[in-house]
Structures are given as C-alpha cells and as structure tokens.
Design an enzyme around this catalytic site. Structure first.
Site, PDB file in Angstrom:
ATOM      1  N   GLN A 127       0.834  -1.205   0.000  1.00 46.27           N
ATOM      2  CA  GLN A 127       0.000   0.000   0.000  1.00 46.27           C
ATOM      3  C   GLN A 127       0.866   1.252   0.000  1.00 46.27           C
ATOM      4  O   GLN A 127       1.638   1.471   0.935  1.00 46.27           O
ATOM      5  CB  GLN A 127      -0.910  -0.018   1.234  1.00 46.27           C
ATOM      6  CG  GLN A 127      -1.784   1.208   1.404  1.00 46.27           C
ATOM      7  CD  GLN A 127      -2.564   1.157   2.710  1.00 46.27           C
ATOM      8  OE1 GLN A 127      -2.152   0.501   3.663  1.00 46.27           O
ATOM      9  NE2 GLN A 127      -3.689   1.833   2.766  1.00 46.27           N
ATOM     10  N   SER A 130       0.782   6.558   2.892  1.00 49.15           N
ATOM     11  CA  SER A 130       1.440   7.532   3.765  1.00 49.15           C
ATOM     12  C   SER A 130       2.752   8.049   3.166  1.00 49.15           C
ATOM     13  O   SER A 130       3.460   7.323   2.471  1.00 49.15           O
ATOM     14  CB  SER A 130       1.725   6.911   5.130  1.00 49.15           C
ATOM     15  OG  SER A 130       0.533   6.585   5.800  1.00 49.15           O
ATOM     16  N   SER A 162       4.080  -1.262   4.111  1.00 50.64           N
ATOM     17  CA  SER A 162       4.200  -2.625   4.632  1.00 50.64           C
ATOM     18  C   SER A 162       4.527  -3.619   3.519  1.00 50.64           C
ATOM     19  O   SER A 162       3.825  -3.697   2.517  1.00 50.64           O
ATOM     20  CB  SER A 162       2.892  -3.046   5.306  1.00 50.64           C
ATOM     21  OG  SER A 162       2.568  -2.175   6.366  1.00 50.64           O
ATOM     22  N   GLU A 244      -9.334  -1.734   5.382  1.00 50.98           N
ATOM     23  CA  GLU A 244      -8.098  -1.878   6.159  1.00 50.98           C
ATOM     24  C   GLU A 244      -8.385  -1.840   7.647  1.00 50.98           C
ATOM     25  O   GLU A 244      -7.881  -2.669   8.416  1.00 50.98           O
ATOM     26  CB  GLU A 244      -7.107  -0.778   5.786  1.00 50.98           C
ATOM     27  CG  GLU A 244      -5.812  -0.862   6.598  1.00 50.98           C
ATOM     28  CD  GLU A 244      -4.839   0.260   6.274  1.00 50.98           C
ATOM     29  OE1 GLU A 244      -3.648   0.099   6.594  1.00 50.98           O
ATOM     30  OE2 GLU A 244      -5.264   1.294   5.717  1.00 50.98           O
ATOM     31  N   SER A 378      -4.534   6.879  12.911  1.00 50.38           N
ATOM     32  CA  SER A 378      -4.301   6.880  14.349  1.00 50.38           C
ATOM     33  C   SER A 378      -5.600   6.861  15.142  1.00 50.38           C
ATOM     34  O   SER A 378      -6.703   7.095  14.630  1.00 50.38           O
ATOM     35  CB  SER A 378      -3.480   8.117  14.744  1.00 50.38           C
ATOM     36  OG  SER A 378      -4.269   9.290  14.597  1.00 50.38           O
ATOM     37  N   GLU A 380      -6.657   9.008  17.217  1.00 50.60           N
ATOM     38  CA  GLU A 380      -7.316  10.312  17.168  1.00 50.60           C
ATOM     39  C   GLU A 380      -8.062  10.532  15.858  1.00 50.60           C
ATOM     40  O   GLU A 380      -9.150  11.108  15.835  1.00 50.60           O
ATOM     41  CB  GLU A 380      -6.277  11.428  17.386  1.00 50.60           C
ATOM     42  CG  GLU A 380      -5.660  11.459  18.780  1.00 50.60           C
ATOM     43  CD  GLU A 380      -4.598  10.392  18.988  1.00 50.60           C
ATOM     44  OE1 GLU A 380      -4.182  10.190  20.144  1.00 50.60           O
ATOM     45  OE2 GLU A 380      -4.177   9.757  17.993  1.00 50.60           O
TER      46      GLU A 380
END
Length: 400
Positions: A127, A130, A162, A244, A378, A380
């Site tokens: 993937q 990020s 990953s 995911e 995350s 948050e």
C-alpha cells in the site's frame, strides 16, 4: 451468492470438514501462516489447494476464482479451519484491502487481470499511501503522476509501506492535480519491478522489518493501471481504508484478536503465577484484570461478527470500522501487556537459550503491537471519523 440454512448448512459443514481433512497437510497442524515468501512443499500445496477451491476468499465471485459462497458458509469454513488446527493460506493486503476495493471500483479488465492471482495467493500487494509529510492528513500527499501520453511518470516517496520489499504490486495514491487537495488525487497500480522503484526496509524495535520507505524516480505506469476516474482516487481510498481498519481490528477473524504465540494468557497465568487449591489464580487482582480483559475480548468478537454481517448485507464496510479498529487495537495491546506481565522474568527476554521461544515471541508481539493504534489511521483520526460520520457532531471550532 446464497446462504445455506438448516440441513443444507449442516451438509456443507460436513463437506468442508471432509475437504479440509483431505487437503490440509498434517505437518502444518497448529502452525501459523508463514510470513515470508519462501514456502515448504506442504505450505505451497496447501496454498494451491485453497486457491484452486476458492475458499481462501469464499465470498468473492466465482467469475474471478472466488468461492461464490454466502456469509454463513464462509463462517463454517473459518470455524472448520480453526477446529482442524489449520490456517487460511490466502491473505495479505490483496485479500484484506485491495481485492474488495477493486471488485467495487475496478473495470472488468482490471478485475480479470488482478483478482485471480490474489485468490490463488500468487502475488503480493503493498500500500502506497502515507508519506513523510502526509500521515494523519493523508490528502496532503505530494507523490505526483504526470501525464506522458500513453503512460504516467511517477515521482515521489512513500513511508511505512508494509511489505514493499517483498511485494509484486503496489496500490498507490498519487497527485494528478496540484490545484486541488482531495479532488486532485488518483488511485494508481504500480508494478514493483518497474525501473525506478526502490523500497528500503525500516528496522523496528522488535527486530523485524515489515515496513519500508519506498521511492519512485521517473517510474513509467501504463494508463490502464488507473483505477476509477482521473482525480477520483480519494473516494476509492476512503473505501479501501474502511476495509483496512476492519482487517486491522481483527473483526473478520474467527479467533481472538491479537493471537500470541504459545499457550495463551490463561495457561501462562496458571504456569507463572500459580493457582489456589480450588484452581483459581493465586493473585486476586490479576484474576480480576484478566477476567475483565477476556470479557472485553469476547464482546469485541461478537460485535465484530455482527458488524461483518451487516457490512456484507450492505455491500461493504461502513464508518463503524473506525470503532472496531480502535477497540480491536486496544484489546490486542491489553492482551500483549498482560502476557508480558504474566511471564515475569521470561517476559523480559530478547534472545538466548534461557528464554522460551514462545515467551520471546510474546515480547516481540508486545513491542510490535504498540503501532496498532497508529496503523491504518491513528486513534485520534478514528475518533474524528466516529464523531462526524457516526455521531453527527459538528466540527470543533477554535476560540480566540
């Protein structure tokens, strides 16, 4: 895809049990799925058998090699695999995230090309989302794809990719319009063997290298590898992230989230802490905390199963995956911390003959599990999604 019920489901369970007994190698019983690409003959035979049967992806369409089964039958297969001490050899990001997304958004040619190898476990996907400056604010990504006629030229870099160093393909978000933020992103498939692709593994605290930095330098990507419309990648990415998060949460698994190596927390508690004459754990506080954890874990499993059923009936996961992702990652971390505490001095080992291999695995799983509340968005970020998309709360405004 039709569900079987009553006697038909019972008959299917008998069929599944017999097929697994006939095809699952006895040498693999009780062992986890291999993480590397190198397989033993028995591991490869099991992969091929499940891939040809389509039971590694039981609910996927038969047109692309899937099992074409309903959710009840898929659950039977999962339960019978557990009962036989067997694992599903068809997995990875292709199954957990990319495949379901491509089935929904890809064109027929893309499905015919990419889904069958995923179903058979022949190719690995990674993937490319990020970036160093685009983590929680993913839409600020800057890896660009420039139109060059019959192909795009990709330049930029990703991080926390990953398995990039062992992957065959990458599903990647790229910027195709610099004048817009979310509406300037496209979803592109990149062959990892293409010239200019360079994955660099990142060594983690637990001694493994599952993540990479991935650099793209003048990488040529055919336009046929664009999924969905140009500049329409953000919609596809949001859907993939729901898959995911559901996968990370463990909600799709028949067993407990955060499976640890060894006999498990209850057996370790009895072995290392001791029991009273009536068989109860000798430490009442630990007994209470362990019971609370097991109750929470079981409640999560039942909730995850219900959410998975609802997701299938609604043709995919919903924003509720953010709840499951947060709870699942927390349950996993709690289990790992309990395990290390129960192991005592055995839980402090890193290597050496003085430490039990299962205990060493638990220590490394504890360290690895710390990333669970960050990976896939995350804690948050998930709370923001929950507040806006589930609870319907207004966005917070800053006071001056």
């Amino acid at each position: 895809m039709a569900d079987f019920g009553g006697g038909d489901l019972t008959a299917f369970r008998v069929e599944a049990r017999a097929w697994i007994a006939a095809n699952f190698p006895a040498s693999l019983k009780g062992k986890a799925a291999p993480e590397g690409r190198e397989l033993t003959p028995d591991q490869d035979a099991w992969r091929k058998a499940m891939g040809e049967k389509g039971w590694g992806t039981p609910t996927w369409p038969t047109a692309y090699g899937g099992g074409g089964l309903g959710k009840a039958e898929a659950r039977v297969i999962a339960e019978e695999l557990v009962a036989a001490g067997a694992y599903n050899p068809i997995g990875g990001m292709g199954v957990m995230m990319f495949g379901p997304t491509l089935l929904e958004y890809g064109n027929e040619a893309q499905k015919q090309r990419h889904i069958p190898p995923i179903v058979k476990g022949e190719l690995r996907w990674c993937q490319g989302f990020s970036e160093p400056n685009a983590g929680s604010d993913l839409a600020s990504l800057q890896t660009k794809a420039v139109d060059a006629g019959d192909h795009y030229v990709v330049d930029g870099g990703k991080v926390w990719t990953s398995g990039a160093h062992t992957a065959d393909w990458c599903f990647c978000l790229v910027r195709t319009d610099n004048t817009k933020k979310h509406e300037g992103i496209s979803f592109l498939l990149i062959d990892m063997k293409s010239p200019g692709v360079e994955p660099r593994p990142i060594l983690l605290i637990n001694g493994t290298t599952p993540f990479c930095e991935t650099f793209f330098t003048n990488v040529k990507v055919p336009k046929e590898n664009l999924v969905g419309p140009l500049n329409g990648g953000w919609t596809i990415a949001k859907r993939l992230l729901q898959h995911e998060r559901q996968g990370i949460s463990g909600a799709n698994n028949a067993g407990a989230p955060g499976v640890l190596p060894g006999p498990g927390v209850i057996a370790w508690a009895k072995q290392h802490v001791g029991v009273e004459d009536d068989g109860r754990l000798a430490d009442p506080d630990l007994r209470r905390r362990l019971t609370e954890h097991l109750m929470e874990e079981r409640a999560f499993q039942l909730t995850g199963r219900r959410a998975a059923d609802e997701a299938r009936s609604n043709s995919g996961p919903s924003a509720a995956t953010s709840v499951l992702k947060n709870v699942g990652s927390k349950v996993r971390q709690d289990k790992a911390e309990l395990a290390v505490e129960l192991l005592g001095s055995q839980g402090l080992g890193w290597e050496g003959e003085a430490f039990d291999p299962a205990a060493l695995g638990a220590t490394r799983a504890w360290l690895r599990g710390k990333s669970g509340t960050i990976a896939g968005g995350s804690w948050e970020v998930q709370l923001n999604i929950i507040s806006k998309r589930i609870l319907g709360l207004p966005e917070a405004t800053q006071s001056r």
